[in-house]
Design a protein around this motif. Structure first.
Motif, PDB file in Angstrom:
ATOM      1  N   PHE A  17       0.837  -1.208   0.000  1.00 63.94           N
ATOM      2  CA  PHE A  17       0.000   0.000   0.000  1.00 63.94           C
ATOM      3  C   PHE A  17       0.869   1.255   0.000  1.00 63.94           C
ATOM      4  O   PHE A  17       0.646   2.174  -0.792  1.00 63.94           O
ATOM      5  N   ILE A  18       1.862   1.263   0.884  1.00 62.09           N
ATOM      6  CA  ILE A  18       2.691   2.474   1.002  1.00 62.09           C
ATOM      7  C   ILE A  18       3.436   2.736  -0.314  1.00 62.09           C
ATOM      8  O   ILE A  18       3.521   3.877  -0.771  1.00 62.09           O
ATOM      9  N   LEU A  19       3.908   1.663  -0.943  1.00 66.86           N
ATOM     10  CA  LEU A  19       4.636   1.848  -2.202  1.00 66.86           C
ATOM     11  C   LEU A  19       3.700   2.327  -3.308  1.00 66.86           C
ATOM     12  O   LEU A  19       4.025   3.257  -4.049  1.00 66.86           O
ATOM     13  N   ALA A  20       2.528   1.721  -3.383  1.00 66.68           N
ATOM     14  CA  ALA A  20       1.589   2.127  -4.436  1.00 66.68           C
ATOM     15  C   ALA A  20       1.108   3.548  -4.207  1.00 66.68           C
ATOM     16  O   ALA A  20       1.065   4.373  -5.131  1.00 66.68           O
ATOM     17  N   ALA A  21       0.768   3.860  -2.957  1.00 67.77           N
ATOM     18  CA  ALA A  21       0.238   5.195  -2.670  1.00 67.77           C
ATOM     19  C   ALA A  21       1.328   6.255  -2.831  1.00 67.77           C
ATOM     20  O   ALA A  21       1.062   7.349  -3.356  1.00 67.77           O
ATOM     21  N   SER A  22       2.558   5.947  -2.417  1.00 65.19           N
ATOM     22  CA  SER A  22       3.632   6.940  -2.616  1.00 65.19           C
ATOM     23  C   SER A  22       3.929   7.088  -4.099  1.00 65.19           C
ATOM     24  O   SER A  22       4.219   8.183  -4.580  1.00 65.19           O
ATOM     25  N   GLU A  65     -10.522   8.070   2.161  1.00 65.88           N
ATOM     26  CA  GLU A  65     -10.530   7.337   0.880  1.00 65.88           C
ATOM     27  C   GLU A  65      -9.972   5.931   1.045  1.00 65.88           C
ATOM     28  O   GLU A  65     -10.493   4.961   0.487  1.00 65.88           O
ATOM     29  N   THR A  66      -8.881   5.835   1.806  1.00 67.13           N
ATOM     30  CA  THR A  66      -8.264   4.523   2.027  1.00 67.13           C
ATOM     31  C   THR A  66      -9.247   3.600   2.746  1.00 67.13           C
ATOM     32  O   THR A  66      -9.403   2.426   2.397  1.00 67.13           O
ATOM     33  N   MET A  67      -9.909   4.173   3.748  1.00 69.19           N
ATOM     34  CA  MET A  67     -10.851   3.386   4.527  1.00 69.19           C
ATOM     35  C   MET A  67     -12.007   2.882   3.665  1.00 69.19           C
ATOM     36  O   MET A  67     -12.381   1.712   3.717  1.00 69.19           O
ATOM     37  N   LEU A  68     -12.559   3.770   2.824  1.00 68.62           N
ATOM     38  CA  LEU A  68     -13.660   3.354   1.949  1.00 68.62           C
ATOM     39  C   LEU A  68     -13.186   2.260   0.998  1.00 68.62           C
ATOM     40  O   LEU A  68     -13.896   1.281   0.748  1.00 68.62           O
ATOM     41  N   GLY A  69     -11.975   2.425   0.478  1.00 67.27           N
ATOM     42  CA  GLY A  69     -11.431   1.433  -0.454  1.00 67.27           C
ATOM     43  C   GLY A  69     -11.286   0.077   0.215  1.00 67.27           C
ATOM     44  O   GLY A  69     -11.641  -0.951  -0.355  1.00 67.27           O
ATOM     45  N   ARG A  70     -10.781   0.098   1.457  1.00 65.33           N
ATOM     46  CA  ARG A  70     -10.574  -1.176   2.146  1.00 65.33           C
ATOM     47  C   ARG A  70     -11.900  -1.864   2.422  1.00 65.33           C
ATOM     48  O   ARG A  70     -12.012  -3.078   2.381  1.00 65.33           O
ATOM     49  N   TYR A 244      -6.173   1.637  -4.058  1.00 69.89           N
ATOM     50  CA  TYR A 244      -5.034   1.088  -3.320  1.00 69.89           C
ATOM     51  C   TYR A 244      -5.396   0.691  -1.902  1.00 69.89           C
ATOM     52  O   TYR A 244      -4.720  -0.127  -1.289  1.00 69.89           O
ATOM     53  N   GLY A 245      -6.455   1.294  -1.355  1.00 71.01           N
ATOM     54  CA  GLY A 245      -6.881   0.944   0.001  1.00 71.01           C
ATOM     55  C   GLY A 245      -7.222  -0.534   0.116  1.00 71.01           C
ATOM     56  O   GLY A 245      -7.107  -1.126   1.185  1.00 71.01           O
ATOM     57  N   SER A 246      -7.577  -1.128  -1.026  1.00 74.28           N
ATOM     58  CA  SER A 246      -7.961  -2.536  -0.965  1.00 74.28           C
ATOM     59  C   SER A 246      -6.753  -3.458  -0.743  1.00 74.28           C
ATOM     60  O   SER A 246      -6.916  -4.635  -0.449  1.00 74.28           O
ATOM     61  N   TYR A 247      -5.560  -2.924  -0.888  1.00 73.46           N
ATOM     62  CA  TYR A 247      -4.370  -3.718  -0.560  1.00 73.46           C
ATOM     63  C   TYR A 247      -4.255  -3.974   0.941  1.00 73.46           C
ATOM     64  O   TYR A 247      -3.547  -4.852   1.373  1.00 73.46           O
ATOM     65  N   LEU A 248      -4.865  -3.089   1.710  1.00 75.69           N
ATOM     66  CA  LEU A 248      -4.591  -3.095   3.140  1.00 75.69           C
ATOM     67  C   LEU A 248      -5.406  -4.135   3.879  1.00 75.69           C
ATOM     68  O   LEU A 248      -6.619  -4.122   3.823  1.00 75.69           O
ATOM     69  N   PRO A 249      -4.758  -5.000   4.618  1.00 76.57           N
ATOM     70  CA  PRO A 249      -5.516  -5.883   5.499  1.00 76.57           C
ATOM     71  C   PRO A 249      -6.051  -5.079   6.685  1.00 76.57           C
ATOM     72  O   PRO A 249      -5.571  -3.982   6.966  1.00 76.57           O
ATOM     73  N   SER A 250      -7.027  -5.653   7.378  1.00 73.52           N
ATOM     74  CA  SER A 250      -7.801  -4.827   8.309  1.00 73.52           C
ATOM     75  C   SER A 250      -7.038  -4.305   9.525  1.00 73.52           C
ATOM     76  O   SER A 250      -7.444  -3.322  10.107  1.00 73.52           O
TER      77      SER A 250
END
Ligand code: PFF
Length: 452
Positions: A17-22, A65-70, A244-250
Motif C-alpha cells: 500500500f505504502i509503495l503504491a500510494a507513494s 478514501e483509504t478506509m472506503l477502499g478497504r 489502493y486501500g484494498s491492498y490493506l488488510p484490516s
C-alpha cells in the motif's frame, strides 16, 4: 499458515500500500507543478496555504478514501455503490466514483504530455548540450520543444504507450517494487540539487521566496490553486487511493500509512522548491515562468556540475519513472470499472482509456503552439483542463468522500475500519472530516470567486 508467514504477509501488504500510494502521490506534481505554481503565485504565502491544506484536508481525506477502499474492495464506482447500500443511502453516491474516473482521465491527458517533456530531456541531457550553458540557452532549448507539436506528439505517444502497456500487462505491482529503490534515489538527487543550490549565490533569496509568506501576493485564485495542488499532489479526490486501500488488510493503521505518504510527498515537493528557486534568482530569471520553470532552470544546474550530463539524464529518467507510477494510478479507476462492469479484458480497457486520454492530450500539445491564441476565461486548453480537474473536480470529489465518510457511513463502521484505538485520534479525524474538510473547501471556493 505459520505465525511467521502471517507476519510477513501483513508486512508486505502494508508495504504494498505504502509503495503504491507513494508512487501515485509522488510525481510530476511535486517536481514540476509545485515549483511553478509557487513561482506563479508569489511564493511563501502559497506554500503556507498549501501546507495547511495538506495537513487539515489532505491527510483526513486520504484516510477516508483509504478506509472506503478497504471496505469496498472494488473499483471506486462499485465501492461507492456497495457502501451506499450498506449505509442505506442513495445509490446516487456512486457518482463520486464517476467524478474520479473523469478527473483521472482528463489529468492523464496532459500529464502524459509533460511526462513526455521529461523523457525528451533524457537524451538532451546525456548529449552534453547543456554543458556550461546559461539560462538563455536552456530557455531556447525548452521553447523549441514546446513550440514543436511534432516532437511533443512523439514523446506523448511514447509515454501513453508505456502506461497502456504496463496497465494491460498487469505488472503494476512489480513496478511498485521498484518504487522502493527509485524513490529514495530521486530523493538523493534532489538533496544533491539542493546542495548545488546553496552554492549559487541565490540561496538566501530562494529560501526567503519559498518560506516568507507575503499575503499581498496571493489572490483568491492563488488560494484555490494551493488547495487544488494539495489534492493533486496527494492524488486525492478521484478514487486512486480508494483502489489502493484494498491492498490493506484490516489491522494495518490507516492513519499511520496516510501520514507517512503525505509527509514523503510534501518533503519531495519542498526539496524540489529549495533546489529550483535559488537557481532562478542566481540567474536573474523570473519565478513566474509558468509550466516551463524546471525545464529552464535545472539544466543550467546540471550543466555546471561535474558529470552533469549523466546526473541530469538520470534525474529526468527518475522523473519519468515517478510520472509512470502516477499515470497508472490516474488510469486505474477507469480500467477497473471497464473490466468490472463492461466485461472488457484489462488490455482492452487499458487500450481504450489510454487512447481516449491520448487524443485529449493533443489539445494540450497544441495549446503551446498552434492553438496558443485560443483561450476560454483567459486560459488556454491545457490551463483550462488543469483548472477544471485540480481546482474543481478533485476538491469536490474529496469533499464528497469526506461527507460520505463523516456523515453517511455509520460512525460505528468508520471507527471499526479505522481502528485508531482508545485515544482521541478517531474524534479528531471525525471532526476534521465532518466540519473542517467541507468548510475549508467551501471557504476557498468562496474566496476564489471573490465573495470573501
Ligand atoms: N499525485 C500525482 C503527482 O503529484 O504528480 C498526480 C496524481 C496521481 C493525481 C494520481 C491524482 C491521482 F489520482
Amino acid at each position: 499458515m505459520t505465525d511467521a508467514r502471517r507476519v510477513h504477509t501483513q508486512w508486505s501488504s502494508r508495504m504494498a500500500f505504502i509503495l503504491a500510494a507513494s508512487g501515485s502521490a509522488i510525481g510530476l506534481g511535486n517536481i514540476w507543478k509545485f515549483p511553478y505554481l509557487t513561482g506563479d503565485n508569489g511564493g511563501g504565502a502559497f506554500v503556507l496555504v498549501y501546507l495547511l491544506c495538506v495537513a487539515a484536508l489532505g491527510v483526513p481525506i486520504m484516510m477516508a478514501e483509504t478506509m472506503l477502499g478497504r471496505r469496498g474492495r472494488q473499483s471506486p464506482i462499485n465501492t461507492m455503490l456497495a457502501l451506499a447500500d450498506e449505509a442505506k443511502a442513495s445509490p446516487l453516491w456512486h457518482y463520486v466514483g464517476w467524478v474520479g474516473v473523469l478527473a483521472g482521465f482528463l489529468i492523464l491527458s496532459y500529464y502524459s504530455v509533460i511526462a513526455g517533456w521529461a523523457m525528451a530531456y533524457i537524451p538532451k541531457m546525456s548529449s552534453g548540450m547543456f554543458s556550461h550553458s546559461d539560462a538563455a540557452k536552456a530557455g531556447e532549448v525548452f521553447r523549441e520543444l514546446q513550440g514543436s507539436s511534432q516532437l511533443q506528439f512523439i514523446w506523448h505517444t511514447l509515454f501513453m504507450t508505456a502506461t497502456m502497456a504496463i496497465v494491460s500487462m498487469g505488472v503494476s505491482a512489480g513496478l511498485e517494487k521498484w518504487t522502493r529503490y527509485l524513490m529514495p534515489l530521486l530523493f538523493v538527487m534532489l538533496i544533491l540539487l539542493d546542495g548545488y543550490a546553496m552554492t549559487t549565490g541565490g540561496f538566501g533569496q530562494g529560501i526567503a521566496f519559498l518560506f516568507k509568506p507575503d499575503f499581498s501576493r496571493l489572490g483568491g485564485e492563488g488560494v484555490l490553486a494551493a488547495m487544488g495542488q494539495a489534492f493533486f499532489s496527494l492524488g486525492l479526490g478521484m478514487g486512486a487511493i480508494m483502489v489502493y486501500g484494498s491492498y490493506l488488510p484490516s489491522h494495518v493503521s490507516i492513519a499511520r500509512a496516510s501520514l507517512f505518504v503525505a509527509a514523503a510527498d510534501t518533503i519531495v515537493a519542498l526539496l524540489a522548491g529549495v533546489a529550483i528557486f535559488p537557481i532562478v534568482f542566481a540567474n536573474h530569471l523570473a519565478p513566474t515562468m509558468g509550466e516551463g520553470l524546471i525545464f529552464q532552470t535545472l539544466p543550467v544546474a546540471f550543466g555546471q556540475m561535474p558529470a552533469g550530463a549523466t546526473v541530469g539524464a538520470l534525474f529526468f529518467l527518475l522523473m519519468f519513472f515517478a510520472a509512470i507510477t502516477s499515470s497508472i494510478a490516474l488510469i486505474e479507476p477507469a480500467v477497473a470499472w471497464l473490466s468490472e462492469n463492461r466485461g472488457m479484458s484489462r488490455s482492452a480497457a487499458a487500450f481504450w482509456s489510454g487512447a481516449a486520454c491520448w487524443l485529449i492530450g493533443l489539445g494540450t500539445i497544441f495549446s503551446f503552439n498552434d492553438w496558443a491564441g485560443y483561450t476560454w476565461f483567459g486560459k488556454n486548453f491545457f490551463e483550462l483542463i488543469d483548472f477544471l480537474t485540480s481546482d474543481l473536480m478533485l476538491p469536490v470529489g474529496g469533499v464528497l468522500v469526506a461527507v460520505f465518510a463523516g456523515w453517511i457511513m455509520r460512525p460505528a463502521d468508520s471507527e471499526a475500519e479505522l481502528e485508531m484505538g482508545a485515544g482521541s485520534g478517531y474524534r479528531v479525524w471525525q471532526f476534521l472530516i465532518r466540519y473542517i474538510a467541507p468548510a475549508g473547501v467551501g471557504l476557498v471556493f468562496l474566496r476564489a470567486v471573490g465573495v470573501i
